[in-house]
Scaffold this motif. Structure first.
Motif, PDB file in Angstrom:
ATOM      1  N   GLY A  37       0.842  -1.197   0.000  1.00  0.00           N
ATOM      2  CA  GLY A  37       0.000   0.000   0.000  1.00  0.00           C
ATOM      3  C   GLY A  37       0.874   1.242   0.000  1.00  0.00           C
ATOM      4  O   GLY A  37       2.061   1.179  -0.345  1.00  0.00           O
ATOM      5  N   ASP A  38       0.289   2.375   0.422  1.00  0.00           N
ATOM      6  CA  ASP A  38       1.014   3.649   0.364  1.00  0.00           C
ATOM      7  C   ASP A  38       2.290   3.606   1.179  1.00  0.00           C
ATOM      8  O   ASP A  38       2.258   3.444   2.397  1.00  0.00           O
ATOM      9  N   VAL A  40       5.416   5.290   2.902  1.00  0.00           N
ATOM     10  CA  VAL A  40       5.619   6.623   3.471  1.00  0.00           C
ATOM     11  C   VAL A  40       7.004   6.820   4.091  1.00  0.00           C
ATOM     12  O   VAL A  40       7.348   7.927   4.497  1.00  0.00           O
ATOM     13  N   SER A  62       4.892   1.254   5.102  1.00  0.00           N
ATOM     14  CA  SER A  62       3.649   1.779   4.550  1.00  0.00           C
ATOM     15  C   SER A  62       2.917   2.487   5.687  1.00  0.00           C
ATOM     16  O   SER A  62       3.422   2.543   6.809  1.00  0.00           O
ATOM     17  N   VAL A  63       1.740   3.020   5.391  1.00  0.00           N
ATOM     18  CA  VAL A  63       0.987   3.684   6.455  1.00  0.00           C
ATOM     19  C   VAL A  63       0.765   2.708   7.619  1.00  0.00           C
ATOM     20  O   VAL A  63       0.849   3.078   8.778  1.00  0.00           O
TER      21      VAL A  63
END
Lengths: 130, 360
Positions: A37-38, A40, A62-63
């Motif tokens: 996923g995202d 970061v 990720s987040v």
């Protein structure tokens, strides 16, 4: 379906390596970035650090969670993608391009034979339910 | 994902390509297109969450209000019909059973909305203390819920109801029709934004969901729900609250009313208050590079003083932040501490909470 470029080799832990002479460029696969996923935050080794095949050489977060990055080969880090540390979302946007992570001077070319071909990696993805 | 319960919107989530994960005994969407995008949609526009997994427990009877007040730490006696209140529910030792919303229909009828993962435990706790003249009914299986959240929530919901939504005040509720479906609608939520929580019969869930979808509402998953509540510093059970953490330590003293009749945990909480708290939840902003995660140790003056209860990259504020339970000596705003990330201390500073507060 995840993108699996034909000119790369792959680890079972979803890293890719592009070999150019004795230099290997390393990143994570499209499948890996999608699963995470995202992204970061990315922690990478410094130039001059030695990495060992199979060992963690950094962390991608990720987040939701932190995941280790595993070295597909052993070698000395000769370049680190500072841009990806500044903008970790590049890994989501362009995992095989701007999202590359480190370049290493490969110390044991025999280790490359242990890695997966694009076809074998595609099979692995199928097994993992892709 | 065997033995996991599915909400009436399960098929809709699959159609939308949601990534499903186990959560509190349920198979729930963690994200559709991405946590960051869904988070930003709720902060800047409007988003919706399937929260049908939440538990609904009704308390009825002549003594319903007094019994609810005995169960919880906040005081419902001053509520009007149509009011909602946030509260914690404690064990006799002051540890927290759950945090919940109490909806007052009348002095003889309350609805408690509790965390999905805690519902069975809550129900057992409530039944253990139940008075003879109140009735406790688990309505969870008969209730579906969508949370519509974001600055455009009212504008969107107004399109689906003839009822003037201005009449529902913050922490108020009304029984109205939405898309022709009878619903309970409250102006509450768990994101730090304006918004509504809409309760209705499960067989009508798909209708309401799709009406909202057609109006351009972005579906958001549990991932964004967590980052949103985190930025707004809203506590999450199992993180900022637990059987080992009292509401006072969690910074929820405002929801503990000692000036009411007896309630479960009163004595213990009063003793804790009078003795003075030894630790409390604070906000942390990372100074060094790294993301603080739940459970990471906090070090101050070479001594372990606490742990991270929730931490992540805050998508709207674009900072690496945490809530942490720390001993009082490290709790003052401005104090610099180290968060131990993968064996190394990374500098962080105590900052005020909430991290995010929407503009009026």
């Amino acid at each position: 379906m995840s993108v699996v470029p034909k000119d790369l080799k792959y680890s079972r832990e979803h890293e890719w390596i592009k070999v150019d002479g004795n230099i290997g460029i390393i990143g994570i696969t499209d499948f890996a970035q999608k699963s995470l996923g995202d992204i970061v935050f990315i922690e990478l080794p410094g130039v001059g650090d030695e990495i060992s095949a199979g060992d963690s050489f950094g962390v991608v977060e990720s987040v939701k969670a932190a995941s280790d990055l595993y070295a597909p080969v052993s070698g000395k880090v000769v370049e680190v993608n500072e841009e990806v540390i500044e903008s970790p979302q590049l890994v989501n946007e362009d995992p095989y391009g701007k999202g590359w992570m480190i370049k290493v001077e490969i110390s044991n070319e025999a280790e490359l034979d242990e890695l997966l071909s694009p076809e074998d990696y595609e099979k692995l993805l199928e097994e993992e339910g892709e | 994902m065997e033995n996991l319960k599915r909400t009436p919107l399960y098929e809709e989530h699959i159609k939308l390509g949601a990534k499903m994960v186990p959560f509190g005994g349920w198979e729930m969407p963690v994200q559709y297109t991405g946590i960051l995008e869904e988070h930003m949609a709720v902060r800047t526009d409007v988003g919706m969450f399937d929260v049908s997994h939440m538990g609904e427990i009704e308390i009825t009877g002549k003594q319903a209000e007094r019994f609810v007040n005995y169960l919880i730490t906040n005081d419902v006696s001053r509520l009007n019909s149509g009011d909602v209140i946030y509260t914690t529910m404690c064990y006799p030792d002051g540890g927290t059973v759950d945090d919940l919303l109490a909806y007052k229909y009348s002095t003889e009828r309350y609805l408690l909305v509790v965390n999905a993962a805690n519902k069975d435990k809550d129900l057992a706790h409530i039944l253990q203390y139940r008075w003879d003249d109140v009735t406790v009914t688990d309505l969870s299986d008969e209730t579906a819920e969508i949370a519509l959240q974001g600055p455009r929530a009212q504008e969107i919901l107004q399109k689906l109801t003839a009822f003037d939504l201005n009449q529902i005040k913050y922490f108020g509720f009304a029984e109205i029709e939405v898309a022709g479906v009878p619903c309970l609608v409250s102006r509450t939520g768990y994101t730090g934004e304006d918004g509504f929580e809409i309760y209705f019969a499960p067989n009508l869930a798909t209708k309401i969901w799709n009406e909202l979808l057609n109006l351009g509402v972005k579906p958001a998953g549990l991932g964004a729900r967590d980052t949103l509540r985190f930025e707004a510093c809203l506590p999450l059970y199992g993180h900022e609250l637990s059987a080992e953490i009292t509401p006072l330590e969690a910074g929820l003293g405002w929801a503990v009313k000692f000036n009411k009749e007896d309630f479960i945990g009163k004595e213990a909480l009063l003793a804790q208050k009078n003795a003075g708290l030894k630790r409390k939840i604070v906000g942390l902003e990372m100074i060094g590079a790294g993301i603080p995660r739940q459970g990471y140790e906090i070090v101050f003056n070479q001594r372990g003083v606490g742990f991270v209860t929730s931490g992540t990259f805050a998508p709207f504020l674009k900072k690496n932040l945490a809530m942490a339970m720390v001993d009082l000596e490290a709790a003052e705003i401005g104090t610099e501490v180290d968060v131990i990330i993968r064996g190394k201390g990374v500098r962080a500073r105590v900052i005020s909470r909430p991290f995010y507060k929407r503009g009026k």
